[in-house]
Every structure is written in C-alpha cells, then in structure tokens.
Design an enzyme around this catalytic site. Structure first.
Site, mmCIF file in Angstrom:
data_model
loop_
_atom_site.group_PDB
_atom_site.id
_atom_site.type_symbol
_atom_site.label_atom_id
_atom_site.label_comp_id
_atom_site.label_asym_id
_atom_site.label_seq_id
_atom_site.Cartn_x
_atom_site.Cartn_y
_atom_site.Cartn_z
ATOM 1 N N GLU A 1 66.933 26.733 6.622
ATOM 2 C CA GLU A 1 68.345 26.399 6.437
ATOM 3 C C GLU A 1 69.004 27.275 5.376
ATOM 4 O OE1 GLU A 1 68.275 22.121 5.746
ATOM 5 O OE2 GLU A 1 68.390 21.779 7.894
ATOM 6 N N ASP B 1 63.422 15.909 12.510
ATOM 7 C CA ASP B 1 64.026 15.681 11.192
ATOM 8 C C ASP B 1 64.326 14.211 10.926
ATOM 9 O OD1 ASP B 1 65.112 16.157 8.765
ATOM 10 O OD2 ASP B 1 66.968 17.065 9.479
ATOM 11 N N GLU C 1 69.297 9.011 5.955
ATOM 12 C CA GLU C 1 70.206 10.034 6.473
ATOM 13 C C GLU C 1 70.560 9.785 7.941
ATOM 14 O OE1 GLU C 1 68.602 13.973 6.057
ATOM 15 O OE2 GLU C 1 70.194 14.895 7.239
HETATM 16 O O1 GCW Z 1 67.321 16.523 7.053
HETATM 17 C C1 GCW Z 1 67.791 17.766 6.714
HETATM 18 C C2 GCW Z 1 69.004 17.481 5.896
HETATM 19 C C3 GCW Z 1 69.271 18.508 4.844
HETATM 20 C C4 GCW Z 1 67.991 18.735 4.058
HETATM 21 C C5 GCW Z 1 66.930 19.243 5.013
HETATM 22 C C6 GCW Z 1 65.574 19.449 4.360
HETATM 23 C C7 GCW Z 1 67.640 19.236 1.740
HETATM 24 O O2 GCW Z 1 70.092 17.330 6.741
HETATM 25 O O3 GCW Z 1 70.308 18.019 4.038
HETATM 26 O O4 GCW Z 1 68.181 19.595 2.972
HETATM 27 O O5 GCW Z 1 66.725 18.311 6.021
HETATM 28 O O6 GCW Z 1 64.731 18.590 4.501
HETATM 29 O O7 GCW Z 1 65.362 20.478 3.735
#
Ligand code: GCW
Length: 740
Positions: A328, A401, A429
């Site tokens: 990311e 995720d 989340e």
């Molecule tokens: O779940 C996703 C989130 C991001 C997060 C990423 C991660 C810290 O949307 O906000 O960033 O995973 O785990 O690195």
C-alpha cells in the site's frame, strides 16, 4: 454539587411555604437518594474488567473473607510491587475490608513470591515449577504448620503479577477458592497489541477517540492512562506493544521521540510489557540524510545498527521493529530490487546484539495479480528458510483483509522454516466499527482451529503459530488495537470484550469463546447466572449475525470505498481494480462469487490437498465459504433447499431480525445492568439495527439487478430504491486513514 444544590433548594422552599415544604421535602429527599444511587452505580466503563467492587453474594463474601486476611510478598522488585498494589486494591475492594501485610504466616495469608524464596520453594512441586517457565504461575491452597494459606508462586516477578491477576479473576467471577491447584503458562511468547496510532494522535481505522499516547506532553507528563493501560494488558497476559502505525512516520526514530517512547516503556516495564516500534524502511533517507535505503548498502546497514544501539541506550529491553514494507505504498526492499528477506535480515542484524526481533508483515497485494488472494503466498512462500532467526513473519488471519469471515491464510503451514506470527484485528474496520456489538473470539477461534494439514491431520493454525508444529522457539500473536482515549477505551462497551478475549487466547488458545465471554461478563457486568447467560448468548451469536447482514455465504470486501463504512457492492471507480467491491463478488446475470478453483484463479492451489478438496467442489464446499471460492449460479441448490438467491435473501433478512433479537435480550436484562452502560448499549444496538437494515437493503437491491428474481413472500421491501443507497455520501465517516 448535586447535594449542595438540593439542600439549598430545600432551605428556600422551607422559608417560603412551610406547609408545602414537608411534602416537597420528601420528594426532594427521594430525588437526592436517586441521584446518589445513580452516581454510585454509574459506570463509565473506564475500569474495564478490573472492577473490584464488593462481592454482592453474602455467603461467598464471608467464605472469601474467612480465607483471606493478610498478604505476604517475599520480594520487592518493580513487578512484585505492582503485583502487591493490585492484589491489595483488588482484595480490599472485593472483600470490603482492610487487608494487612504480614511477615508471619497466619491463617488467611496469601503468600506471593518467586521460587527464590525458600518458603515458596518448599510449598510448590519441582515439576510444576518446570512447567511454568518465565511467565507462568502456580496458585494453590496449602497448610503450613496447621495454618491455611494460599500460595501464588512463579519463577519471576512477572509470573507473580500474572498469578495475582488470575487470583483476583477467580474472586471476581465467583469461583471457589477452597481447593486451589492452578498451574498456568502461556502457549505463545509474544502476545502483542499493534496500535495504528499516528504521531498527530489520529488513529488509522480507530473508532474510539484519538490516540492514548500524548506525544506532545511526553516524556514529562505521565498520564494515569498509561499505567491503567499496562494493568489491563498485564491482567490478560499481553506482554508487547507496537506504539505507532505500521504506515510509519520515521520521526518516531529520532532522539526526541525515542525519549518519549522510553518514558512509556518505563511505565510498562513493571507490568511485563515490552515496547516495539513500527519502523519506516526509508528512515535512513528521511532522518539520516542517506541517499538510499537499500538494505545491501553498507552505509544503510551501519545506520540501522547505530539506530538500534541508540534505542537500546534509552530502552534496554526494547522489543524490536514491526515493518510494513512494499505494501500500500510503503517503501521497502523491493524499491531496490531486493527481497523481503534482504530487508528483514538487515534489521535483524542490527537488533540481534540486543536480543531484539523483527516482525515483518506479509500483508502485500498487487493489482498485477489476477487474484489479490494469492500475492502474499507468491511473494513469501519461496523465502521460507531465508530469514534470520530473530525474524517473525506476521500474517493476517485471512488472505484478503480482516473480513467478517475469511478462510485461513494459505501461508499458515506453508513456511515451516519461518516462525509465523498471527495478526488479528480488534478494531472493527470491516465489522461495524465501534458501533456494532460483535464478539470476535469465535472469529479468532475459527482461524486458530482450522486444520492446515501441513504435517497431516491436526496441523492446526494454532499449532503453526504456537511453534509446536515446527519446533519454533520465537512465537507470537498480535492484534490491531481497538483502543483510543474515549472514556471506556474502546467506544462500544462490548468492544472491551475483544481486547480481553485476544489476551486470553494469546495466553491459551484452547480456552473456548464461551468461557472467555463468561469470565468477561462476570467481571464487567454481573455474576447473576441467568443474566450472564443472556449476555453470553448474545455475544456468541453476534459474529454470525453480522456475517449474515453484511457478507453472507462467503461474500467479502463489498463495503464503502476507502472509509469502509456501510455497503457499496456496486463500487467500481477505485484507481486499482483490487480495491473495488465488484472485483470481489463478480456478480453477473449467471451468478455470483469469485472462482478460485482450478477453472478460475486457482488460489485454492495454495492450500494442502486436503484443504483444497474440502473447498473445491461447489456442491460440498462449506456454504460459509461458498462465494469465496466459487462463482455459483443464482439457482444453485443450497442445503436448505432454497436456491442461492433465496438463501442470500434469507441470510440478509435473518441477520437484521437477529439484531432485533439482541435488542430484546438486552432490554430484558435491564435490571441487572447499571443505567449508564445499559443505555449506551441500547442506543448502539439501535444504530446497529439501522445499519444492518441498510446493509441488507442495499445489497439485496443491488444483487437483484443481476439475479432478476423477486424477494420471497413475507420479506418487507427495502425502504428506498437502489439509487438512494448508491448516492449516500459520508464525509463524517470515522476511522481516518487507509488508501483504499
Ligand atoms: O486493512 C487495511 C487497512 C489499512 C491498513 C492496512 C494494513 C495500516 O485498510 O488502513 O493500514 O490494512 O494492514 O497495513
């Protein structure tokens, strides 16, 4: 202030009209009594599960009271002093009497200490001492010269502290303490909270206020919360914490910030908690003036060595670095055509002289792959055996995720030469933020109990991460914290249970979700059996209920873009395809779901044959995972006899109805719950109901555009049309951060 105000009022009334005043007086006194009653029973949730109020069962109280009158601690190390303070506060509160320190052993003594003390050593068996290691403890009743005592023994001060917390828990949960024989040791070494807290105090995916770490006033001002945070963690065995977001800011590694970190580490140390920092891979360039962060560059290596040496001068027991690299947008070794192993090993070398460890995250994915599911396995599995022995690879529970339901990550069991650390997420989340009541222990257990078949049957994920499957000595389980500076720490009063459950499972992954829930309820709300059962039933059902109204039958990642608030299965405008919900559900006129079998992306090929077999046939695949692995036609026959469309609607509607059931259950136990938390939960359940209905309506209407089938009879039509749901915007959506 209330009392003052009301007595003042009485005086005025008495003066103006003595006759009315008598009647009024009674009313006012009654009112005052209510105010006092309310304020005594008001619970803001700050104390979490560490509530040491007088035991309300008279018989039990007198039994306990007869058995406990004195405490005797054999040492005075910082951990033992912390244990002493906690035990004393706890006992005096629970038993509502003064507890005395005593050097003599008398009837009713709680004798606590390490086995360095000869008294303690003579009372516990050598076999038990061997079993408990560095952090475990023994609690047992004993007779010493005809005196009945309770012994809390351990090899270390931290073990004694954990033993004291456990002992208090026995009383808080009304267990018998007449014949105690507890021997307990953690099954996992690093039991860790990862805070996604930024230096400006915003919290990525945080829904419970701003960060608890006040960087501005540290290192001088030590907020009371820091110690209470440490107490709460120690009470459930959490012994490590990464203070800052994995989307890291290199500033945390500058001297000014390291001194602040050291101040926190000083507060945490007596409670057995080690501090870790998320390290930004490009820090040598950002705060070190180097031109590169290439892990094979000698200057870069030297910079990290010096940085590690410096950190250990301030924090001698610093845990190490947590790293998100090449994920990311975060920088990493791949920026220099190096591997994850090159990057992790460089940091491992810098930390090794100080016994620090590197926790390297496996959360990587790219748009280039035909299926985001496969990326982490593809990148990391070939690196098995290439990491230094002070590197742990931290793998999220599932391959995408932190979804409401995911199959276990295929890396578990696939890297026998590398210690894999679990990463769960407490902050919700994708599970309704801090607004929805969702007890996560069943989600954690589902993953831990899953069989990878890596070394044949019984090779569970739990055995991969506790090291027993591949004989690893460094082991760990982490969870992304759900904590902020809101008064009750977690926003939703029930979100505290997830923090609690994580700690308890990291200590012992064999404890059941039900037992953990029961313990937590008894410590947090009530010990009255029928009420405990009502709350427990709500908690145990809550995760499945959420799955039903959000992502049933294996749907995943269909939430709002970027903020992740609410449903948006229609969304297809992200700059990367693999951030779009449509990428994940693949609904079309034929059917719905992601084909991950050999005819599709073949992500299933990353699992052992036994696991693959269990999932690969859409007719035998566990329906909970059906749309994770199969694109299934709308009229696919489900086990219930309904077709897929009918089942999807059934799940969405049942999910929402079940939130109503939770509301009714909660209302039913109102008399057992303090007014403040009762009302809070009641209001939150109402929001949850509304949001569940929103999920259902939006998803059913959207998927109906493909299935072209009607809703079954009896299901109420959604309040609005699809267009309405598609047009909703949320400038206020909480949980700052994230780029997708
Ligand atoms: O779940 C996703 C989130 C991001 C997060 C990423 C991660 C810290 O949307 O906000 O960033 O995973 O785990 O690195």
């Amino acid at each position: 202030m209330n009392l003052y105000f009301y007595s003042f009022t009485i005086v005025i009334i008495n003066k103006t009209n003595p006759l009315i005043a008598i009647g009024m007086k009674q009313i006012i006194f009654l009112f005052i009594a209510c105010v006092i009653h309310y304020s005594l029973h008001a619970e803001d949730g700050y104390r979490l599960w560490l509530r040491y109020d007088k035991i309300d069962d008279k018989n039990l109280l007198s039994q306990y009271s007869n058995q406990i009158s004195f405490v005797h601690f054999t040492d005075s190390t910082p951990a033992i002093l912390a244990a002493k303070e906690e035990l004393l506060n706890g006992l005096e509160g629970l038993l509502d009497k003064k507890i005395f320190f005593n050097d003599q052993i008398q009837d009713g003594t709680v004798l606590a200490g390490t086995i360095q003390n000869s008294n303690i050593r003579s009372l516990v068996s050598a076999g038990d001492i061997n079993k408990i290691g560095k952090e475990g403890f023994i609690i047992q009743t004993a007779d010493v010269n005809k005196k009945k005592i309770i012994v809390i023994a351990a090899n270390t001060g931290i073990g004694v502290l954990y033993g004291c917390f456990h002992f208090l828990r026995l009383l808080q949960t009304h267990q018998s303490i007449q014949q105690l024989s507890v021997v307990s040791a953690p099954s996992i070494q690093l039991r860790m909270l990862d805070h996604w807290d930024n230096l400006n105090r915003t919290v990525e995916r945080g829904y419970a206020g701003i960060s608890v770490w006040n960087w501005q006033t540290l290192p001088v001002y030590i907020d009371k919360r820091y110690k209470d945070y440490a107490r709460a963690n120690a009470s459930i065995g959490i012994n490590a914490v990464a203070l800052n977001n994995v989307n890291a800011n290199a500033t945390i590694l500058t001297k000014a910030y390291l001194l602040k970190v050291a101040a926190l580490a000083n507060v945490f140390r007596p409670y057995g908690i080690k501090v870790f920092l998320s390290a930004r891979f490009s820090a040598p360039m950002e705060i070190g003036n180097l031109k590169t962060a290439d892990p094979l560059d000698p200057n870069v290596q030297q910079w990290w060595k010096q940085k590690a040496d410096e950190i250990y001068t301030y924090i001698p027991d610093f845990g190490g670095f947590l790293v998100k690299a090449n994920s990311e947008g975060q920088p990493g070794p791949q920026n220099y055509n190096r591997t994850h192993a090159d990057g992790a090993n460089m940091l491992a070398d810098a930390l090794a002289p100080h016994n620090g460890v590197v926790i390297w995250r496996a959360f990587v994915y790219s748009n280039a792959n035909d299926d985001r599911f496969k990326q982490a396995y593809d990148e990391f599995q070939p690196l098995d055996g290439k990491f230094k022995n002070n590197v742990l690879l931290q793998v999220k529970n599932g391959p995408i995720d932190f979804q409401p339901r995911e199959p276990f990550h295929p890396l578990f069991g696939a890297m026998p030469a590398t210690p894999l650390m679990m990463e769960f997420q407490l902050t919700q989340e994708y599970l309704g933020f801090a607004t929805h009541l969702v007890y996560l222990a069943p989600l954690f257990k589902e993953c831990l109990d899953a069989d990878t078949y890596a070394n044949g049957k019984g090779s569970t994920v739990a055995r991969v991460i506790d090291g027993s499957l591949n004989k690893h000595v460094v082991t760990g389980m982490a969870a992304v914290a759900n904590i902020g500076n809101t008064i009750n720490w977690t926003g939703h009063p029930f979100a505290q249970a997830n923090w609690y459950a994580f700690g308890r499972l990291a200590w012992n992954h064999e404890v059941s979700s039900a037992q953990i829930a029961e313990e937590w309820i008894r410590q947090t709300f009530t010990n009255t059996k029928p009420d405990v059962d009502t709350i427990k039933n709500m908690m145990l059902a809550s995760r499945e209920i959420l799955v039903d109204y959000m992502t049933p039958i294996g749907l995943h990642h269909i939430m709002g873009y970027s903020h992740h608030y609410g449903p948006a299965p229609w969304y297809n405008k992200a700059e990367r395809a693999d951030w779009n919900p449509v990428y994940f559900h693949k609904a079309d006129s034929e059917g719905i779901g992601f084909d991950r079998t050999a005819t599709g992306s073949n992500a299933l090929g990353q699992y052992m044959p036994e696991v693959r077999k269990a999932f690969e046939d859409s007719n035998t695949c566990d329906e909970k995972y059906l749309l994770w692995f199969h694109h299934v036609s709308w009229d696919h026959k489900m086990r219930s006899g309904r077709n897929l469309w009918g089942e999807l609607c059934y799940k969405y509607y049942t999910g929402v109805d079940s939130v109503r059931w939770m509301q009714q259950a909660w209302n039913h136990i109102q008399p057992a719950i303090d007014a403040e938390r009762f009302q809070q939960v009641k209001m939150l359940l109402e929001v949850q109901y509304n949001e569940a209905a929103w999920w259902r309506n939006a998803c059913v209407l959207y998927f109906q555009t493909f299935s072209k089938m009607p809703l079954s009879k009896g299901y109420p039509q959604p309040d609005h049309d699809l267009n309405y749901y598609e047009q909703l915007v949320f400038p206020y959506a909480p949980g700052i951060g994230g780029n997708q």
